[in-house]
Write a protein that holds these residues in place. Structure first.
Motif, mmCIF file in Angstrom:
data_model
loop_
_atom_site.group_PDB
_atom_site.id
_atom_site.type_symbol
_atom_site.label_atom_id
_atom_site.label_comp_id
_atom_site.label_asym_id
_atom_site.label_seq_id
_atom_site.Cartn_x
_atom_site.Cartn_y
_atom_site.Cartn_z
ATOM 1 N N VAL A 1 -7.203 9.546 19.298
ATOM 2 C CA VAL A 1 -5.852 10.081 19.105
ATOM 3 C C VAL A 1 -4.828 8.939 19.046
ATOM 4 C CG1 VAL A 1 -4.036 11.450 20.240
ATOM 5 C CG2 VAL A 1 -6.378 12.310 20.143
ATOM 6 N N ILE A 2 -5.117 7.828 19.740
ATOM 7 C CA ILE A 2 -4.152 6.720 19.801
ATOM 8 C C ILE A 2 -3.932 6.094 18.426
ATOM 9 C CG2 ILE A 2 -3.667 4.444 20.796
ATOM 10 C CD1 ILE A 2 -5.174 5.442 23.337
ATOM 11 N N PRO A 3 -4.988 5.579 17.732
ATOM 12 C CA PRO A 3 -4.705 5.031 16.398
ATOM 13 C C PRO A 3 -4.199 6.090 15.423
ATOM 14 C CG PRO A 3 -7.068 4.996 16.833
ATOM 15 C CD PRO A 3 -6.387 5.386 18.106
ATOM 16 N N LEU A 4 -4.652 7.333 15.596
ATOM 17 C CA LEU A 4 -4.155 8.411 14.741
ATOM 18 C C LEU A 4 -2.643 8.579 14.932
ATOM 19 C CD1 LEU A 4 -4.684 10.792 12.806
ATOM 20 C CD2 LEU A 4 -5.193 12.194 14.814
ATOM 21 N N ALA A 5 -2.207 8.619 16.191
ATOM 22 C CA ALA A 5 -0.778 8.761 16.478
ATOM 23 C C ALA A 5 0.007 7.542 16.003
ATOM 24 C CB ALA A 5 -0.565 8.975 17.979
ATOM 25 N N ALA B 1 3.672 5.129 12.263
ATOM 26 C CA ALA B 1 3.973 4.089 11.272
ATOM 27 C C ALA B 1 4.330 4.713 9.925
ATOM 28 C CB ALA B 1 2.789 3.132 11.132
ATOM 29 N N ALA B 2 3.615 5.777 9.555
ATOM 30 C CA ALA B 2 3.912 6.462 8.294
ATOM 31 C C ALA B 2 5.305 7.084 8.354
ATOM 32 C CB ALA B 2 2.860 7.535 8.007
ATOM 33 N N TRP B 3 5.637 7.698 9.473
ATOM 34 C CA TRP B 3 6.954 8.318 9.640
ATOM 35 C C TRP B 3 8.062 7.270 9.548
ATOM 36 C CZ3 TRP B 3 9.488 12.687 9.451
ATOM 37 C CH2 TRP B 3 10.738 12.783 10.067
ATOM 38 N N ARG B 4 7.859 6.147 10.262
ATOM 39 C CA ARG B 4 8.864 5.082 10.238
ATOM 40 C C ARG B 4 9.010 4.498 8.841
ATOM 41 N NH1 ARG B 4 8.156 1.112 15.257
ATOM 42 N NH2 ARG B 4 10.244 1.596 15.991
ATOM 43 N N ARG C 1 5.493 -4.900 0.438
ATOM 44 C CA ARG C 1 5.697 -3.553 -0.074
ATOM 45 C C ARG C 1 4.520 -2.635 0.277
ATOM 46 N NH1 ARG C 1 7.012 -4.699 -5.112
ATOM 47 N NH2 ARG C 1 4.893 -4.632 -5.889
ATOM 48 N N TRP C 2 3.281 -3.106 0.149
ATOM 49 C CA TRP C 2 2.107 -2.244 0.337
ATOM 50 C C TRP C 2 1.645 -2.115 1.776
ATOM 51 C CZ3 TRP C 2 0.574 1.253 -2.895
ATOM 52 C CH2 TRP C 2 0.935 1.141 -4.234
ATOM 53 N N GLN C 3 1.997 -3.065 2.644
ATOM 54 C CA GLN C 3 1.511 -2.963 4.025
ATOM 55 C C GLN C 3 2.059 -1.727 4.706
ATOM 56 O OE1 GLN C 3 2.735 -3.525 7.341
ATOM 57 N NE2 GLN C 3 4.894 -3.698 6.796
ATOM 58 N N SER C 4 3.228 -1.260 4.314
ATOM 59 C CA SER C 4 3.808 -0.072 4.933
ATOM 60 C C SER C 4 3.049 1.200 4.550
ATOM 61 C CB SER C 4 5.288 0.065 4.556
ATOM 62 O OG SER C 4 5.429 0.247 3.168
ATOM 63 N N VAL C 5 2.260 1.137 3.488
ATOM 64 C CA VAL C 5 1.412 2.263 3.090
ATOM 65 C C VAL C 5 0.003 2.084 3.646
ATOM 66 C CG1 VAL C 5 0.356 3.445 1.121
ATOM 67 C CG2 VAL C 5 2.732 2.683 0.987
ATOM 68 N N LEU C 6 -0.541 0.886 3.491
ATOM 69 C CA LEU C 6 -1.921 0.622 3.895
ATOM 70 C C LEU C 6 -2.120 0.763 5.396
ATOM 71 C CD1 LEU C 6 -4.745 -0.330 3.062
ATOM 72 C CD2 LEU C 6 -3.953 -2.676 3.350
ATOM 73 N N PHE C 7 -1.202 0.202 6.184
ATOM 74 C CA PHE C 7 -1.343 0.217 7.635
ATOM 75 C C PHE C 7 -1.453 1.638 8.195
ATOM 76 C CE2 PHE C 7 0.506 -0.242 11.969
ATOM 77 C CZ PHE C 7 -0.472 -1.056 12.506
ATOM 78 N N PRO C 8 -0.526 2.553 7.886
ATOM 79 C CA PRO C 8 -0.665 3.909 8.427
ATOM 80 C C PRO C 8 -1.919 4.630 7.946
ATOM 81 C CG PRO C 8 1.538 3.599 7.513
ATOM 82 C CD PRO C 8 0.738 2.390 7.153
ATOM 83 N N VAL C 9 -2.258 4.475 6.671
ATOM 84 C CA VAL C 9 -3.426 5.176 6.119
ATOM 85 C C VAL C 9 -4.700 4.746 6.847
ATOM 86 C CG1 VAL C 9 -4.912 5.339 4.076
ATOM 87 C CG2 VAL C 9 -2.441 5.644 3.859
ATOM 88 N N VAL C 10 -4.863 3.450 7.049
ATOM 89 C CA VAL C 10 -6.085 2.971 7.707
ATOM 90 C C VAL C 10 -6.115 3.380 9.168
ATOM 91 C CG1 VAL C 10 -7.394 0.909 8.328
ATOM 92 C CG2 VAL C 10 -6.425 1.114 6.049
ATOM 93 N N LEU C 11 -4.971 3.322 9.851
ATOM 94 C CA LEU C 11 -4.949 3.748 11.254
ATOM 95 C C LEU C 11 -5.281 5.230 11.397
ATOM 96 C CD1 LEU C 11 -1.885 1.963 12.886
ATOM 97 C CD2 LEU C 11 -4.298 1.489 13.206
ATOM 98 N N ILE C 12 -4.727 6.037 10.531
ATOM 99 C CA ILE C 12 -5.025 7.476 10.571
ATOM 100 C C ILE C 12 -6.511 7.704 10.325
ATOM 101 C CG2 ILE C 12 -4.647 9.664 9.350
ATOM 102 C CD1 ILE C 12 -1.695 8.668 8.944
ATOM 103 N N ALA C 13 -7.070 7.008 9.339
ATOM 104 C CA ALA C 13 -8.507 7.138 9.042
ATOM 105 C C ALA C 13 -9.344 6.683 10.230
ATOM 106 C CB ALA C 13 -8.861 6.339 7.794
#
Length: 197
Positions: A76-80, A85-88, A171-183
């Motif tokens: 739940v921690i990396p998911l949250a 991060a995606a919200w921010r 530009r892309w780290q703000s997309v990649l970081f949340p996606v990978v953490l959620i996964a």
């Protein structure tokens, strides 16, 4: 062992991609100052070591204090963190890492403190992964991470001289970081059988 090494490399890349941008900015700031690479390398190692030690202690505590079936819920921690991060990223798409830095000389302390501040969420990613590994596997991960810190700093130095690349990564780290953490969070939850998954 190869699978573990690949996972460790991917985990390191995902959790430190934003550090690449910040370190590139440090190199830009320290251009022309003697010893900049040495100070940035030392600061990055100090900051990352603090994060790694904290993660190891937290993982050890979680393994000793939590029942085995509860460890999967740490996903739940990396998911949250990924959702946050995606919200921010969605709420404030324009950010400027350079605002973190004053016009001062690049110091070991500044690099270490920014590394800890910028990567403190990594603890929430490393702990759930570490609790699912054996002691030997955690050691291998940590050794791989420590080798990759030097590669990260050298890559940042290279990028600092190529602004176009730094802009694309930023530009892309703000997309990649949340996606990978959620996964990562979902994988930990599912493989651990949390919530009956």
């Amino acid at each position: 062992m190869l699978t573990l090494a690949v996972q460790a490399v991917l985990l390191f890349i995902v959790t430190t991609i934003d550090d690449l941008i910040v370190l590139s900015l440090f190199f830009g700031r320290g251009r022309g100052q003697p010893g900049t690479t040495r100070r940035i390398m030392l600061g990055q190692y100090l900051g990352f070591s603090a994060i790694l030690i904290t993660s190891l202690i937290a993982a050890l505590g979680a393994q000793r204090l939590l029942p085995q079936e509860a460890l999967a819920y740490l996903g739940v921690i990396p998911l949250a963190l990924g959702l946050r991060a995606a919200w921010r990223s969605w709420r404030t798409p324009d950010h400027d890492d350079e605002a973190q830095f004053g016009a001062k000389r690049v110091t070991v302390t500044a690099v270490a403190l920014v590394t800890v501040a910028n990567s403190s969420g990594d603890i929430g990613v490393y702990v759930p992964v570490f609790v699912t590994l054996t002691g030997g596997e955690v050691l291998v991960c940590c050794l791989i991470f420590l080798v990759l810190v030097a590669a990260l700093v050298l890559a940042a130095r290279w990028i600092a001289s190529r602004r176009l690349i730094a802009d694309v990564l930023d530009r892309w780290q703000s997309v990649l970081f949340p996606v990978v953490l959620i996964a990562l969070g979902i994988i930990i939850l599912v493989t651990g059988g949390a919530f009956g998954l």
